[in-house]
Design an enzyme around this catalytic site. Structure first.
Site, mmCIF file in Angstrom:
data_model
loop_
_atom_site.group_PDB
_atom_site.id
_atom_site.type_symbol
_atom_site.label_atom_id
_atom_site.label_comp_id
_atom_site.label_asym_id
_atom_site.label_seq_id
_atom_site.Cartn_x
_atom_site.Cartn_y
_atom_site.Cartn_z
ATOM 1 N N ASP A 1 0.881 -1.154 0.000
ATOM 2 C CA ASP A 1 0.000 0.000 0.000
ATOM 3 C C ASP A 1 0.930 1.218 0.000
ATOM 4 O O ASP A 1 2.113 1.109 0.325
ATOM 5 C CB ASP A 1 -0.919 -0.019 1.226
ATOM 6 C CG ASP A 1 -2.139 0.866 0.992
ATOM 7 O OD1 ASP A 1 -3.178 0.631 1.630
ATOM 8 O OD2 ASP A 1 -2.045 1.778 0.145
HETATM 9 C C1 GLC Z 1 -4.296 4.233 -0.418
HETATM 10 C C2 GLC Z 1 -5.186 3.025 -0.178
HETATM 11 C C3 GLC Z 1 -5.122 2.005 -1.284
HETATM 12 C C4 GLC Z 1 -4.915 2.735 -2.594
HETATM 13 C C5 GLC Z 1 -3.520 3.314 -2.549
HETATM 14 C C6 GLC Z 1 -3.232 4.179 -3.787
HETATM 15 O O1 GLC Z 1 -3.710 4.651 0.777
HETATM 16 O O2 GLC Z 1 -5.028 2.363 1.071
HETATM 17 O O3 GLC Z 1 -6.353 1.263 -1.271
HETATM 18 O O4 GLC Z 1 -5.054 1.837 -3.687
HETATM 19 O O5 GLC Z 1 -3.278 4.075 -1.389
HETATM 20 O O6 GLC Z 1 -4.069 5.285 -3.773
#
Ligand code: GLC
Length: 733
Positions: free
Chosen positions: A265
């Protein structure tokens, strides 16, 4: 002599022509087997090029191998539609004018349809939009289990039951990947709250881990064949999930044979050593270490960038670890951008609108309908009052990373006017939430009392009132990065509903949300419709159901508690939710959702699997095709379903398993099969539900394996988890 000369000339001509035809290197030959292409490409890459594959080069992209003509990896959010283009290293939009997408309904709506065929349609449609926008990794679907109604991101996920989530996530992934785009199932694992999400350490038993929190991910990997998976921000047993040895090496890559890419993430990486050794493949993030400092070349300072390269060169890290990461990323590239038969996408097509509308229609849940107040055919009433901010507010924006910049969005009010005509619709806002961005909540400047007074005035003179409220994507509502503060409806909606009821008994409550809410007025209103965040076609789909053009067939993918403390996660106090800011303890263990309500005999407000129809369905007594079965066998439970009403419709029959005498603690019932059956009015059909006995297994922590107990099981056939129509007993030998 002449002949010899001619022969030599011939040989020279052939060899020169061969040289002229550069022999296509294996990795570029789309007809060569995938693994051969991977090995061939890897064998030509330098260590620097391999390391460059393993970390971001921009907000949503990572490097390919320019020298070899291997393209970059372009990821993008989200589970409900393709996010607008952002600037190279910013969260903010780049202001493109060709990236207004179709917003599909939120995944709670898809889960509520209980229709895996719609999941396939969903995946193909959103996959085509990602393909058209040249993204080769879609950062979705999310499958985290709905443990608490306060979790800000429940609206992005598939509900409280691991079996429902497992059956619905597989076709979505297959749909996306059939368009040559990798799905990225998320967030692996145990990301069940937003409070302290970046570090909270989840404590949960192996049994609950394997029986509740992992099944949807396991199904995504082993049956959905997902090509990438996203590690979650939180910790599990002291290690961050983006580089967690137990989750990523032992379970995901060894036990489940995952051959795809583990992506963090954004900002989920915290140290190089674990990132290198604990199964992480691709580090994405925001700034240097994905969390804080920003410098002129932030990406080269990522944990899997220079520090990793340095460690390889010093012999601190085995090159095999680097090769494994590079192989997986090359495999993803060859499965997507460089695959042979990669279909073309399409963007904001009529087919996508139809798909979105259909999924929304089938996901809407009718919770109450007394005095047949619904449906409301056009022409039945002269004056329809439409009250509530969610009738006019955009619900495709906000909520965090799943927020969308859409080509269009039909609001409930617009849909209702299109159907009933503006002369028969009178609208009043009723309540107003403040403007809100991800992370901030502001108060509305409008005077709440005057809004209520105006709404009551409109309601007084109407034949029927459609109250369209619920939650929205404001911070502390249904939004990433924070949890709700209570089960109650925000913005004093309860008071408004009471005021409306005083002047008009014909009030239809339409709740738009991705979560359960408290309903103190539940006994006073004749009709309640649970809508979800329904995407671009929201107003059309809602009107289709309200007008009766479509007969609602959705079932709740999670339980609605009467009060927060009735919910399992909240029963055990603060340490159970949200924790003490360091640790959180899942004290309810396997008894999540209806497993808790039905085992502890706590009556929910509305149960899991519940949903009404404009028609009625009759179930005959179920029968099993055998009274005894081996642990590797399958039981077929059959019954006759009749549409005993006057309207064509669909019913989802559910089969729950119960083991009265068990050596271990078990939930009173567990969903193990369901089938959505469409039936014309008055028609009957035989429905058969196949239940593999292997699905009765519990996870034996001592043996670290699944175990099917022998003995007597009761199979419960239900129209919801609480409305059991019949039972059959079987003996497992
Ligand atoms: C965010 C979310 C994830 C998302 C990623 C990119 O913090 O937790 O679900 O796909 O970052 O935006």
């Amino acid at each position: 002599m002449i002949k010899k000369l001619l022969f030599i000339v011939l040989i020279l001509r052939i060899s020169s022509s061969l040289q002229a035809q550069q022999v296509t290197p294996v990795y570029l030959d789309v007809n060569k087997p995938l693994e051969e292409r991977v090995e061939n490409a890897l064998s030509q890459m330098t260590t620097e090029e391999k390391v460059a594959l393993c970390h971001a080069q921009s907000k949503f992209s990572s490097k390919g191998v320019p020298r070899l003509g291997i393209p970059e990896v372009w990821t993008d959010d989200g589970p409900h539609g393709i996010r607008e283009e952002v600037l190279w290293d910013e969260w903010g939009g780049a202001g493109w004018t060709n990236d207004y997408c179709t917003a599909f309904p939120a995944l709670t709506c898809l889960a509520a349809s209980f229709n895996p065929e719609l999941s396939l349609l969903y995946g193909k449609s959103i996959g085509e939009e990602a393909r058209y926008r040249n993204k080769n990794v879609l950062l979705g679907p999310g499958v985290n289990i709905y443990r608490t109604p306060l979790n800000g991101r429940n609206f992005e996920f598939l509900g409280e039951d691991p079996y429902l989530a497992s059956r619905m996530v597989i076709p979505y992934i297959q749909g996306v990947q059939s368009i040559g785009v990798a799905a990225c199932v998320k967030h692996f694992a145990l990301n069940n709250q937003e409070t302290w999400r970046g570090h909270i350490n989840v404590n949960v038993s192996d049994r609950a881990l394997y029986e509740i929190y992992l099944p949807a991910f396991k199904a995504a990997v082993q049956e959905g064949k997902v090509w990438s998976i996203m590690g979650s921000y939180n910790q599990f047993r002291g290690e961050h999930c983006c580089h967690n040895n137990l989750l990523l090496n032992n379970i995901l890559k060894q036990e489940w044979n995952f051959d795809g890419v583990v992506i963090t993430d954004w900002g989920g990486t915290h140290n190089t050593d674990q990132a290198v050794k604990n199964g992480l493949d691709l580090e994405m993030g925001t700034y240097t270490n994905g969390l804080t400092s920003r410098s002129k070349l932030p990406y080269s300072e990522y944990y899997l960038a220079n520090p990793f390269l340095k460690g390889i060169k010093e012999g601190k890290y085995d090159i095999a670890l680097l090769n494994d990461k590079a192989r997986r990323i090359l495999r993803l590239i060859f499965r997507t951008t460089m695959s042979a038969n990669r279909p073309f996408g399409r963007f904001v097509s009529p087919e996508h609108s139809e798909a979105g509308r259909k999924i929304a229609q089938e996901g809407i849940v009718l919770l109450k309908n007394e005095k047949q107040l619904l449906p409301i055919p056009a022409g039945k009433y002269n004056k329809i009052a439409v009250i509530g901010e969610n009738a006019v507010r955009s619900l495709v924006i906000g909520g965090g990373s799943s927020s969308l910049k859409v080509a269009y969005e039909v609001s409930p009010l617009e849909g209702l006017i299109a159907k009933y005509g503006k002369d028969h619709i009178v609208q009043s806002l009723g309540y107003a939430s403040g403007p809100s961005m991800y992370g901030r909540e502001a108060k509305s400047k409008l005077n709440a009392d005057s809004l209520v007074a105006a709404a009551v005035d409109v309601a007084k003179n109407a034949d029927v009132v459609l109250f369209v409220g619920g939650l929205n994507k404001n911070h502390f509502q249904d939004c990433e990065g924070g949890d709700r503060k209570s089960l109650d409806l925000p913005f004093d909606q309860d008071k408004l509903i009471e005021a409306l009821l005083k002047v008009n008994k014909n009030v239809v409550i339409v709740m738009l949300s991705g979560n359960a809410v408290a309903m103190p007025w539940v006994d006073k209103v004749p009709a309640i419709v649970q809508g979800w965040y329904l995407g671009s076609e929201a107003g059309n789909a809602l009107t289709d159901v309200i007008s009766g053009d479509v007969n609602p067939s959705g079932k709740l993918p999670f339980s609605f508690p009467k009060k927060l403390e009735d919910n399992a996660a909240h029963f055990f106090g603060k340490l159970s939710y949200p924790g003490d800011s360091v640790n959180v303890y899942y004290k309810e263990d396997i008894l999540v959702g209806y497993r808790w309500f039905d085992t502890k005999n706590i009556a929910p407000l509305f149960p899991f699997g519940y949903g009404l129809s404009y028609t009625s369905f009759a179930y005959s007594k179920p029968t099993a095709d055998k009274a005894e079965v081996n642990s590797d066998g399958t039981v077929k439970v059959s019954f006759t379903l009749t549409n005993s009403g006057k309207t064509d419709g669909a019913e989802t029959a559910q089969l729950y398993v119960s083991k009265p005498k068990s050596a271990v603690t078990r939930a009173a019932k567990e969903l193990k099969a369901f089938k959505k059956v469409f039936l014309k009015a008055g028609k009957s059909t035989t429905v058969t539900l196949d239940v593999p006995v292997s699905s009765f297994a519990f996870y034996n922590e001592a043996k670290h394996s699944w175990e099917v107990e022998s003995g007597n099981y009761t199979l419960l056939l239900g129209s919801s988890s609480r409305d059991i129509k019949g039972k059959v007993n079987i003996q497992v030998k």
